[in-house]
Scaffold this active site. Structure first.
Site, PDB file in Angstrom:
ATOM      1  N   CYS A 132      41.899  33.201  42.074  1.00 37.89           N
ATOM      2  CA  CYS A 132      42.260  33.870  43.328  1.00 37.89           C
ATOM      3  C   CYS A 132      43.349  34.876  42.958  1.00 37.89           C
ATOM      4  O   CYS A 132      44.260  34.543  42.185  1.00 37.89           O
ATOM      5  CB  CYS A 132      42.790  32.859  44.338  1.00 37.89           C
ATOM      6  N   ASP A 189      40.595  44.375  48.250  1.00 39.76           N
ATOM      7  CA  ASP A 189      40.879  42.940  48.334  1.00 39.76           C
ATOM      8  C   ASP A 189      41.073  42.626  49.812  1.00 39.76           C
ATOM      9  O   ASP A 189      41.259  43.525  50.639  1.00 39.76           O
ATOM     10  CB  ASP A 189      42.168  42.618  47.546  1.00 39.76           C
ATOM     11  N   SER A 190      41.070  41.338  50.133  1.00 43.10           N
ATOM     12  CA  SER A 190      41.336  40.934  51.519  1.00 43.10           C
ATOM     13  C   SER A 190      42.772  41.281  51.917  1.00 43.10           C
ATOM     14  O   SER A 190      43.081  41.315  53.109  1.00 43.10           O
ATOM     15  CB  SER A 190      41.105  39.435  51.657  1.00 43.10           C
ATOM     16  N   GLU A 237      52.162  35.072  49.689  1.00 42.19           N
ATOM     17  CA  GLU A 237      52.502  36.151  50.630  1.00 42.19           C
ATOM     18  C   GLU A 237      53.922  35.986  51.163  1.00 42.19           C
ATOM     19  O   GLU A 237      54.611  36.964  51.430  1.00 42.19           O
ATOM     20  CB  GLU A 237      51.525  36.144  51.808  1.00 42.19           C
ATOM     21  N   HIS A 280      45.814  35.891  44.403  1.00 37.98           N
ATOM     22  CA  HIS A 280      47.181  35.544  44.797  1.00 37.98           C
ATOM     23  C   HIS A 280      47.858  34.581  43.820  1.00 37.98           C
ATOM     24  O   HIS A 280      49.075  34.501  43.763  1.00 37.98           O
ATOM     25  CB  HIS A 280      47.188  34.881  46.180  1.00 37.98           C
ATOM     26  N   CYS A 335      38.924  40.862  44.385  1.00 40.40           N
ATOM     27  CA  CYS A 335      39.100  39.672  45.218  1.00 40.40           C
ATOM     28  C   CYS A 335      38.105  38.629  44.724  1.00 40.40           C
ATOM     29  O   CYS A 335      36.905  38.917  44.628  1.00 40.40           O
ATOM     30  CB  CYS A 335      38.818  40.029  46.670  1.00 40.40           C
TER      31      CYS A 335
HETATM   32  N1  DGL Z   1      42.327  37.637  47.575  1.00 40.81           N
HETATM   33  C1  DGL Z   1      41.612  36.432  47.847  1.00 40.81           C
HETATM   34  C2  DGL Z   1      40.923  35.918  46.591  1.00 40.81           C
HETATM   35  O1  DGL Z   1      41.125  36.428  45.508  1.00 40.81           O
HETATM   36  C3  DGL Z   1      42.504  35.349  48.387  1.00 40.81           C
HETATM   37  C4  DGL Z   1      43.024  35.590  49.760  1.00 40.81           C
HETATM   38  C5  DGL Z   1      42.023  35.334  50.860  1.00 40.81           C
HETATM   39  O2  DGL Z   1      41.683  34.165  51.140  1.00 40.81           O
HETATM   40  O3  DGL Z   1      41.617  36.302  51.460  1.00 40.81           O
HETATM   41  O4  DGL Z   1      40.141  35.004  46.679  1.00 40.81           O
END
Ligand code: DGL
Length: 269
Positions: A187, A10-11, A153, A189, A73
Site C-alpha cells: 500500500c 492514487d486515491s 495521513e 501509505h 496505488c
Molecule cells: N493508496 C492506497 C493503496 O496503495 C491506500 C489508500 C486507500 O485505501 O485508498 O492501496
C-alpha cells in the site's frame, strides 16, 4: 513524444511515495500527479466502485498529452488495472503490484512472503497471483491493515501508537511456526510506517516496497521505447479532488520535498 509528461494517480497522497522514487531515478521527466483525496480511501470500497473511480482518474489525466501512465496505488493496481488497460490500449500503463511482487521474490530466501495492504488489495489476491507466477514455490500470507492508511495521513508513523497498531495487525504472522522472511508494504501509505513495522517484526523479516522497483520499471520501459526526456526543463503539476492546502500539508512527508510553491489544481472527476 519524449518530453510529454508521465501521469500518475492514487486515491490520495500515498502515490507521492512512488513519485518520490521516480524523481530519484528520472529527475529530468515531467510529471502530472492526481490524488483523489475527496474519495479516499479506495481500499475499503467494492471492486465496481474502485474500477469506476480509477477510470475517472485516468480520463482526467488523459486530458493531458501523456507518454505513460503509472497507477501509483496498490488497491487500483490490484483491482482495476485490466479495466484501465482495456479502455486505454494505446498508452503504456504500469501498476505497482508486479514490481512489488518482483522485489519480494528477489528478496525471499525461505519462499514465505507476507503482503500487507488494504482490504481490497488483500481480498483481490493480485499480489498472490503475481508472486506465484514468478515463484510457484512461494507461500503468501496476506494481511489487511486498513488503519495504517489513516495513521500515515495523520502523521502517526512512529512511536507507541504506530507500534501497537503494527503489533495488532502482525502478531498472528509473527507467531506462525514458519514465519515469512519478507514482508511487502503493499500500500503506498505504508512506507511511512516502515520504521515502526520493522521495530515490531524484527530484523529477520525484510520489508520491501514497490515504489523503487516501479520507478526502475518505468526507467527500463522508457529506455526500451527510446522515450526518455531530452533537453527538458522538468515540471511537476498536481491535481487534487479536495482541499489544496490539505493536499500540500499531508502530501509533503510522502513526497519528501516541500509542496509549498508547487502548482496544485482542484479538479472535479
Ligand atoms: N493508496 C492506497 C493503496 O496503495 C491506500 C489508500 C486507500 O485505501 O485508498 O492501496
Amino acid at each position: 513524444m519524449n518530453n510529454k509528461a508521465i501521469g500518475l494517480f492514487d486515491s490520495g497522497v500515498g502515490g507521492l511515495t512512488v513519485l518520490k522514487a521516480l524523481l530519484h531515478v528520472l529527475p529530468q521527466e515531467n510529471y502530472i500527479y492526481l490524488g483523489d483525496t475527496a474519495r479516499l480511501p479506495y481500499g475499503t470500497k467494492s471492486k465496481e466502485t474502485i474500477i469506476r473511480y480509477a477510470l475517472q482518474c485516468t480520463e482526467k489525466l488523459m486530458e493531458n498529452d501523456l507518454k505513460m501512465l503509472v497507477v501509483a496505488c496498490n488497491t487500483v493496481s490490484s483491482v482495476a488495472l485490466p479495466s484501465i488497460k482495456e479502455k486505454y490500449p494505446a498508452i503504456e500503463i504500469i501498476g505497482v503490484v508486479e514490481p512489488g511482487a518482483e522485489a519480494a521474490c528477489n528478496t525471499t530466501k525461505n519462499n514465505h512472503i507476507a503482503v500487507l495492504g488494504t482490504q481490497s488489495t488483500i481480498q483481490g489476491k493480485a499480489y498472490d497471483k503475481a508472486i506465484m507466477a514468478k515463484n510457484p514455490h512461494a507461500v503468501v500470507t496476506g494481511k489487511a491493515c486498513p488503519l495504517f492508511v489513516g495513521m500515515a495521513e495523520e502523521g502517526i508513523t512512529q512511536g507507541f501508537l504506530a507500534e501497537e497498531m503494527a503489533k495488532h495487525y502482525l502478531n498472528d504472522i509473527l507467531l506462525q511456526e514458519n514465519k515469512p522472511d519478507t514482508m511487502v508494504l503493499g500500500c503506498t501509505h505504508f512506507p511511512l510506517l516502515k520504521n515502526a513495522i520493522q521495530n515490531v517484526v524484527g530484523n529477520s523479516i525484510q520489508l520491501v516496497d514497490s515504489a523503487q522497483t516501479t520507478a526502475l520499471k518505468v526507467l527500463a520501459c522508457l529506455q526500451e521505447n527510446n522515450a526518455l526526456a531530452e533537453n527538458n526543463v522538468p515540471f511537476m503539476h498536481f491535481l487534487t479532488t479536495d482541499d489544496i492546502a490539505k493536499f500540500k500539508a499531508v502530501g509533503e512527508p510522502f513526497l519528501g520535498i516541500s509542496l509549498d510553491k508547487s502548482p496544485v489544481e482542484l479538479v472535479d472527476l
